[in-house]
Design an enzyme around this catalytic site. Structure first.
Site, PDB file in Angstrom:
ATOM      1  N   LEU A   1       0.857  -1.200   0.000  1.00 32.85           N
ATOM      2  CA  LEU A   1       0.000   0.000   0.000  1.00 32.85           C
ATOM      3  C   LEU A   1       0.888   1.244   0.000  1.00 32.85           C
ATOM      4  O   LEU A   1       0.758   2.127   0.825  1.00 32.85           O
ATOM      5  CB  LEU A   1      -0.955  -0.027   1.198  1.00 32.85           C
ATOM      6  N   GLY A   2       1.814   1.241  -0.947  1.00 32.86           N
ATOM      7  CA  GLY A   2       2.625   2.439  -1.188  1.00 32.86           C
ATOM      8  C   GLY A   2       1.822   3.383  -2.070  1.00 32.86           C
ATOM      9  O   GLY A   2       0.589   3.317  -2.118  1.00 32.86           O
ATOM     10  N   ARG A   3       2.546   4.226  -2.785  1.00 32.14           N
ATOM     11  CA  ARG A   3       1.846   5.220  -3.621  1.00 32.14           C
ATOM     12  C   ARG A   3       0.895   4.563  -4.613  1.00 32.14           C
ATOM     13  O   ARG A   3      -0.253   4.978  -4.764  1.00 32.14           O
ATOM     14  CB  ARG A   3       2.871   6.061  -4.389  1.00 32.14           C
ATOM     15  N   ILE A   4       1.388   3.516  -5.296  1.00 33.58           N
ATOM     16  CA  ILE A   4       0.540   2.901  -6.334  1.00 33.58           C
ATOM     17  C   ILE A   4      -0.576   2.075  -5.686  1.00 33.58           C
ATOM     18  O   ILE A   4      -1.730   2.120  -6.121  1.00 33.58           O
ATOM     19  CB  ILE A   4       1.390   2.029  -7.289  1.00 33.58           C
TER      20      ILE A   4
ATOM     21  N   ARG B   1       4.207  -4.180   5.951  1.00 34.55           N
ATOM     22  CA  ARG B   1       4.960  -4.532   7.157  1.00 34.55           C
ATOM     23  C   ARG B   1       4.340  -3.930   8.409  1.00 34.55           C
ATOM     24  O   ARG B   1       4.279  -4.536   9.453  1.00 34.55           O
ATOM     25  CB  ARG B   1       6.429  -4.097   7.025  1.00 34.55           C
TER      26      ARG B   1
ATOM     27  N   GLY C   1       3.179  -5.818  -9.782  1.00 32.21           N
ATOM     28  CA  GLY C   1       4.419  -5.412  -9.110  1.00 32.21           C
ATOM     29  C   GLY C   1       5.623  -5.989  -9.828  1.00 32.21           C
ATOM     30  O   GLY C   1       6.099  -5.429 -10.829  1.00 32.21           O
ATOM     31  N   ARG C   2       6.107  -7.110  -9.316  1.00 35.87           N
ATOM     32  CA  ARG C   2       7.229  -7.807  -9.931  1.00 35.87           C
ATOM     33  C   ARG C   2       6.935  -9.304 -10.004  1.00 35.87           C
ATOM     34  O   ARG C   2       6.364  -9.873  -9.061  1.00 35.87           O
ATOM     35  CB  ARG C   2       8.510  -7.601  -9.113  1.00 35.87           C
TER      36      ARG C   2
ATOM     37  N   GLU D   1      10.922 -12.507 -17.485  1.00 34.49           N
ATOM     38  CA  GLU D   1      10.487 -11.721 -18.657  1.00 34.49           C
ATOM     39  C   GLU D   1      11.604 -11.617 -19.680  1.00 34.49           C
ATOM     40  O   GLU D   1      12.774 -11.493 -19.288  1.00 34.49           O
ATOM     41  CB  GLU D   1      10.076 -10.316 -18.190  1.00 34.49           C
TER      42      GLU D   1
ATOM     43  N   HIS E   1       3.991  -6.614 -19.430  1.00 39.44           N
ATOM     44  CA  HIS E   1       4.587  -5.580 -18.570  1.00 39.44           C
ATOM     45  C   HIS E   1       4.336  -4.181 -19.144  1.00 39.44           C
ATOM     46  O   HIS E   1       5.275  -3.454 -19.480  1.00 39.44           O
ATOM     47  CB  HIS E   1       6.093  -5.831 -18.381  1.00 39.44           C
TER      48      HIS E   1
HETATM   49  C1  DGY Z   1       8.456   0.287 -12.939  1.00 40.46           C
HETATM   50  O1  DGY Z   1       8.406   1.514 -13.015  1.00 40.46           O
HETATM   51  O2  DGY Z   1       9.106  -0.303 -12.097  1.00 40.46           O
HETATM   52  C2  DGY Z   1       7.697  -0.457 -13.964  1.00 40.46           C
HETATM   53  O3  DGY Z   1       7.623  -1.802 -13.712  1.00 40.46           O
HETATM   54  C3  DGY Z   1       8.307  -0.206 -15.316  1.00 40.46           C
HETATM   55  O4  DGY Z   1       7.295   0.186 -16.139  1.00 40.46           O
END
Ligand code: DGY
Length: 321
Positions: free
Chosen positions: A151-154, A174, A230-231, A260, A278
């Site tokens: 729950l950061g900015r994005i 956390r 996210g990742r 990827e 992505h």
């Molecule tokens: C980021 O900003 O980390 C994105 O995954 C790239 O678009």
């Protein structure tokens, strides 16, 4: 500012970064972040602009390196621990992509639940006229409880959007964030058990590596849907494929993957997934803003001695002008 400051760009990057930097610096490009490509002529580079990896070995091949400007908010490709030890500043591109990534996350969630890409294919293939209406989507956003892992900015921007969709919202980070009415869960597995929709928006770190594992997916349950913007490293992809195949969860929407641009055939074969390459931040307007911030960080470093958006691990100022 000296026109002779060299900026190294390993691998591919948005062309606007190079155009902006070339106005003030000598930009040198190499094919990849391989330190073997650093010739005597290049090794006095003071800055790196990158969309991808910067391993410790590349930093060590550049003894005068002061700043690494990463194209992207996530900087898991940069060995930031090594940069911090060497006193090298790392910057990223926060804020300018927040709303775009949040928009994409909601779109991917709806595509996954309502099978909108498949419905469009049905129309384009002439099946509406030939075979009749597209089958009803088994899943819907209606009545769901969405859990945000991160729950950061994005994450917050996604949560704000989801409020307007009338769903219940919970989260795991956390520690709890002040001033929010969303239900906090101190463990990821606890969050997964409490919701039926899990949206992953955490950075790719050792702490988050494969955190979404078989146990978390099982807790999410047979009506469960996973969305990852996210990742790829945060989700155990083999466990996810097994869970989707066995009906342990109902579906997944993925913008990111473990390896990827390789996407496992087993994932592509599944009907209950929505897959994107992505693209969460990949609009012209947002990528231009990210490119400007990469160049802006390097310009500010040499002009003022401070990066515009340094990452928390490297809060350095420039020692010499
Ligand atoms: C980021 O900003 O980390 C994105 O995954 C790239 O678009």
């Amino acid at each position: 500012m000296s026109a002779r400051i060299r900026v190294l760009v390993p691998g591919k990057i948005n062309p606007r970064v190079v155009d902006r930097l070339a106005e003030r610096f000598e930009v040198i490009r190499i094919d990849s972040a391989d330190p073997a490509l650093v010739t005597a002529e290049i090794q006095d580079a003071k800055a790196v602009a990158v969309s991808g990896r910067v391993p410790a070995a590349l930093m060590d091949a550049l003894p005068g390196l002061e700043i690494i400007a990463n194209f992207g908010v996530g900087y898991d490709g940069v060995d930031v621990g090594h940069a911090a030890e060497r006193g090298i500043t790392v910057s990223n591109t926060p804020d300018v992509l927040t709303e775009e990534v949040a928009d994409t996350a909601v779109g991917l969630l709806l595509n996954t639940l309502r099978q909108l890409p498949q419905a469009e294919q049905w129309l384009r293939q002439g099946r509406w006229a030939k075979d009749g209406a597209f089958p009803l989507s088994p899943l819907s956003l209606r009545g769901r409880t969405v859990g945000l892992y991160g729950l950061g900015r994005i994450g917050l921007a996604i949560a704000r959007r989801l409020e307007a969709f009338g769903v219940s919202i919970a989260y795991h980070t956390r520690s709890p964030r002040e001033g929010l009415s969303y239900a906090y869960h101190p463990t990821l597995v606890g969050l997964a058990a409490a919701v039926d929709t899990l949206v992953v928006i955490v950075p790719g770190t050792e702490a988050t590596k494969r955190a979404v594992n078989a146990e978390v997916l099982s807790a999410l349950g047979s009506n469960g849907v996973l969305v990852n913007v996210g990742r790829g490293s945060t989700v155990d992809e083999a466990a996810l494929i097994a869970a989707l195949q066995a009906g342990v969860i109902a579906g997944a929407g993925l913008d990111v993957f473990e390896n990827e641009p390789q996407v496992p055939d087993a994932l592509m074969a599944l009907p209950n997934v929505s897959l994107l390459p992505h693209v969460a931040s990949a609009s012209v307007v947002t990528r231009n803003a990210m490119a400007d911030l990469v160049a802006g960080n390097i310009e500010a470093w040499f002009e003022t001695g401070r990066a515009l958006t340094p990452v928390p691990e490297t809060p350095f100022t420039r020692r010499s002008a």
